[in-house]
Scaffold this motif. Structure first.
Motif, PDB file in Angstrom:
ATOM      1  N   THR A 107       0.707  -1.378   0.161  1.00  0.00           N
ATOM      2  CA  THR A 107       0.004   0.136   0.123  1.00  0.00           C
ATOM      3  C   THR A 107       1.006   1.210   0.005  1.00  0.00           C
ATOM      4  N   HIS A 108       2.122   1.207   0.508  1.00  0.00           N
ATOM      5  CA  HIS A 108       2.745   2.398   0.671  1.00  0.00           C
ATOM      6  C   HIS A 108       3.658   2.502  -0.221  1.00  0.00           C
ATOM      7  N   THR A 109       4.249   1.496  -1.085  1.00  0.00           N
ATOM      8  CA  THR A 109       5.115   1.738  -2.418  1.00  0.00           C
ATOM      9  C   THR A 109       4.273   2.034  -3.705  1.00  0.00           C
ATOM     10  N   HIS A 110       2.950   1.727  -3.317  1.00  0.00           N
ATOM     11  CA  HIS A 110       2.040   1.818  -4.596  1.00  0.00           C
ATOM     12  C   HIS A 110       2.085   1.009  -5.485  1.00  0.00           C
ATOM     13  N   ASP A 111       2.442  -0.394  -5.272  1.00  0.00           N
ATOM     14  CA  ASP A 111       2.826  -1.320  -6.425  1.00  0.00           C
ATOM     15  C   ASP A 111       2.471  -2.748  -5.945  1.00  0.00           C
ATOM     16  N   ILE A 112       2.584  -3.621  -6.922  1.00  0.00           N
ATOM     17  CA  ILE A 112       2.186  -4.845  -6.775  1.00  0.00           C
ATOM     18  C   ILE A 112       3.678  -5.813  -7.004  1.00  0.00           C
ATOM     19  N   ARG A 113       3.989  -6.754  -5.952  1.00  0.00           N
ATOM     20  CA  ARG A 113       5.185  -7.489  -6.064  1.00  0.00           C
ATOM     21  C   ARG A 113       4.638  -8.915  -6.270  1.00  0.00           C
ATOM     22  N   VAL A 114       5.537  -9.409  -7.302  1.00  0.00           N
ATOM     23  CA  VAL A 114       5.034 -10.781  -7.713  1.00  0.00           C
ATOM     24  C   VAL A 114       6.376 -11.684  -7.472  1.00  0.00           C
ATOM     25  N   ASP A 152      -8.016 -14.503 -11.206  1.00  0.00           N
ATOM     26  CA  ASP A 152      -9.133 -15.458 -11.954  1.00  0.00           C
ATOM     27  C   ASP A 152      -8.370 -16.830 -12.512  1.00  0.00           C
ATOM     28  N   ASN A 153      -9.290 -17.743 -12.937  1.00  0.00           N
ATOM     29  CA  ASN A 153      -8.942 -18.897 -13.389  1.00  0.00           C
ATOM     30  C   ASN A 153      -8.029 -18.863 -14.836  1.00  0.00           C
ATOM     31  N   LYS A 154      -7.879 -17.618 -15.480  1.00  0.00           N
ATOM     32  CA  LYS A 154      -7.181 -17.369 -16.531  1.00  0.00           C
ATOM     33  C   LYS A 154      -5.474 -16.815 -16.374  1.00  0.00           C
ATOM     34  N   GLY A 155      -5.745 -16.446 -14.892  1.00  0.00           N
ATOM     35  CA  GLY A 155      -4.076 -15.875 -14.615  1.00  0.00           C
ATOM     36  C   GLY A 155      -4.438 -14.253 -14.746  1.00  0.00           C
ATOM     37  N   ASN A 156      -5.436 -13.752 -14.913  1.00  0.00           N
ATOM     38  CA  ASN A 156      -5.522 -12.331 -14.901  1.00  0.00           C
ATOM     39  C   ASN A 156      -5.624 -11.893 -13.125  1.00  0.00           C
ATOM     40  N   VAL A 157      -5.016 -10.644 -13.145  1.00  0.00           N
ATOM     41  CA  VAL A 157      -4.813 -10.072 -11.897  1.00  0.00           C
ATOM     42  C   VAL A 157      -5.744  -8.865 -11.956  1.00  0.00           C
ATOM     43  N   TYR A 158      -6.497  -8.789 -10.446  1.00  0.00           N
ATOM     44  CA  TYR A 158      -7.515  -7.661 -10.331  1.00  0.00           C
ATOM     45  C   TYR A 158      -6.725  -6.849  -8.890  1.00  0.00           C
ATOM     46  N   VAL A 159      -6.612  -5.551  -9.318  1.00  0.00           N
ATOM     47  CA  VAL A 159      -6.241  -4.776  -8.134  1.00  0.00           C
ATOM     48  C   VAL A 159      -7.199  -3.755  -7.632  1.00  0.00           C
ATOM     49  N   VAL A 160      -7.528  -3.652  -6.456  1.00  0.00           N
ATOM     50  CA  VAL A 160      -8.217  -2.549  -5.736  1.00  0.00           C
ATOM     51  C   VAL A 160      -7.411  -1.282  -5.683  1.00  0.00           C
ATOM     52  N   LYS A 173      -2.156   8.055 -11.308  1.00  0.00           N
ATOM     53  CA  LYS A 173      -3.647   8.142 -11.564  1.00  0.00           C
ATOM     54  C   LYS A 173      -3.542   7.526 -12.973  1.00  0.00           C
ATOM     55  N   GLU A 174      -2.565   7.105 -13.652  1.00  0.00           N
ATOM     56  CA  GLU A 174      -2.964   6.679 -15.182  1.00  0.00           C
ATOM     57  C   GLU A 174      -3.175   5.177 -15.226  1.00  0.00           C
ATOM     58  N   ASP A 175      -3.365   4.682 -16.221  1.00  0.00           N
ATOM     59  CA  ASP A 175      -3.626   3.208 -16.463  1.00  0.00           C
ATOM     60  C   ASP A 175      -2.285   2.578 -16.151  1.00  0.00           C
ATOM     61  N   GLY A 176      -2.599   1.588 -15.248  1.00  0.00           N
ATOM     62  CA  GLY A 176      -1.344   0.899 -14.645  1.00  0.00           C
ATOM     63  C   GLY A 176      -0.789   1.322 -13.381  1.00  0.00           C
ATOM     64  N   ILE A 194       4.775  -4.602 -10.485  1.00  0.00           N
ATOM     65  CA  ILE A 194       3.882  -4.105 -11.316  1.00  0.00           C
ATOM     66  C   ILE A 194       3.299  -2.669 -10.706  1.00  0.00           C
ATOM     67  N   GLY A 195       3.421  -1.775 -11.582  1.00  0.00           N
ATOM     68  CA  GLY A 195       2.839  -0.289 -11.302  1.00  0.00           C
ATOM     69  C   GLY A 195       3.507   0.312 -10.572  1.00  0.00           C
ATOM     70  N   LYS A 196       3.393   1.857 -10.388  1.00  0.00           N
ATOM     71  CA  LYS A 196       3.807   2.762  -9.467  1.00  0.00           C
ATOM     72  C   LYS A 196       2.860   3.776  -9.063  1.00  0.00           C
TER      73      LYS A 196
END
Length: 346
Positions: free
Chosen positions: A179-186, A217-225, A203-206, A198-200
């Motif tokens: 939450t505080h580095t504003h990204d997703i670690r994989v 999901d079961n396709k491997g797509n990732v959903y982020v709030v 307010k832009e896409d990504g 993923i991300g930084k």
């Protein structure tokens, strides 16, 4: 005075507990309401270590569950492949494990893992490894099924506040929102090495502004709030941005305080909103389909809901933080219909 009142209440509860003089069964609760075709059904809740002891349920309601074995401030929830329900409790500094198949409940602390200060996210993979994020120590810990430590992840850059977790067992990936580095670690769930970020912040896409939760999901797509941008962002398995939906507002399909997120077997996207005290359901394109639950403490109501998880049978588990419980719902879809058909045949 308090002890006397407790004895009186317990005496009142005894006829129900001992003699079974219970009220008639409560009516089922569905969304949407009749005459529309029902899509969501309220099932039950879990509150404490007594959740599977029917004889203690009336006393729990009247007196409150034993504080040592009851949820205090639940935040995150996850259901594993065996149907166990893991619930992080920040006030209790522990992780509850409800096991419906064996009708018992325990905590990882009781199993020996007295490691946590402020556990937030919880997930597991198909091999049984359990991942816990702790936002006070800024660590993500990996445990085995007996609650023994396997390792602690070493991210680059270091975590500042790891929160939501999601596992893609098929592709052996762990997704962590910071939450505080504003990204997703994989991370790789076998080597425990970081694969990518993923991300930084933006307010832009990504890009993200204080993201909180993540699911796959079961396709491997990732959903982020993307909480403070008031939206949900969707990425493919390689981290490529696909689309976003949602904005701040008070109309259906908008968000005020989006929290937990999950996807059912048919691709519907469920987003918990702590300000609306409900769960909104969207299609794969982000169009609003339905909302369920409302403000309150009754069955199917909630106050300050947080995490959500959906199991392989499309049962939905929602953290009702203020009421200190996990509420269980069922999506009445194809899996429900298959179960009903199997029952009729037998």
């Amino acid at each position: 005075m308090k002890r006397t009142l407790k004895k009186i209440l317990l005496t009142l509860a005894l006829p129900v507990i001992i003699y079974g003089c219970a009220a008639p069964p409560l009516p089922d609760i569905y969304w949407p309401e009749a005459p529309d075709e029902p899509k969501i059904k309220y099932i039950r809740d879990y509150r404490s270590g007594n959740s599977f002891k029917e004889s203690n349920m009336a006393a729990d309601i009247l007196l409150g569950a034993d504080a040592a074995s009851a949820l205090k401030k639940p935040i995150g929830v996850h259901t594993d492949t065996n149907g166990k329900i893991f619930v992080t409790d920040t006030a209790g500094a522990d992780v509850f494990v409800f096991d419906p198949a064996n009708k018992k409940a325990t905590t990882l602390g009781e199993m020996g893992a007295k490691l946590f200060y402020k556990p937030i996210g919880v997930a597991s993979d198909a091999t049984g490894k359990i991942f816990i994020s702790d936002s006070q120590t800024d660590k993500v810990i990996v445990l085995d099924q007996s609650a023994k430590i396997i390792t602690t992840l070493n991210p680059d850059p270091p975590f500042k506040q790891p929160t939501g977790l999601a596992v893609d067992s098929e592709r052996k990936r762990l997704y962590i929102t910071d939450t505080h580095t504003h990204d997703i670690r994989v991370f790789d769930t076998e080597t425990f090495k970081q694969i990518k970020v993923i991300g930084k912040r933006g307010k832009e896409d990504g890009e993200f502004n204080f993201p909180s939760n993540v699911t796959v999901d079961n396709k491997g797509n990732v959903y982020v709030v993307d909480t403070m941008n008031g939206r949900v962002e969707i990425f493919d398995m390689d981290g490529k941005f696909i689309r976003a939906f949602g904005q701040f507002g008070d109309s259906p399909g908008m968000f005020a305080r989006p929290k937990g997120i999950a996807v059912d077997s048919e691709g519907h996207i469920y987003v918990v909103d702590a300000a609306f005290n409900n769960v909104q359901i969207f299609d794969e394109e982000g169009n609003i389909l339905l909302a369920f639950a409302s403000y309150g403490s009754d069955r199917g109501q909630m106050i300050l809901p947080a995490g959500i998880s959906i199991d392989k049978d499309d049962f939905i588990y929602v953290i009702d933080s203020w009421n200190r419980r996990v509420e269980v719902f069922e999506y009445i879809g194809e899996k429900h219909k298959s179960r009903q058909s199997a029952v009729k045949k037998n």
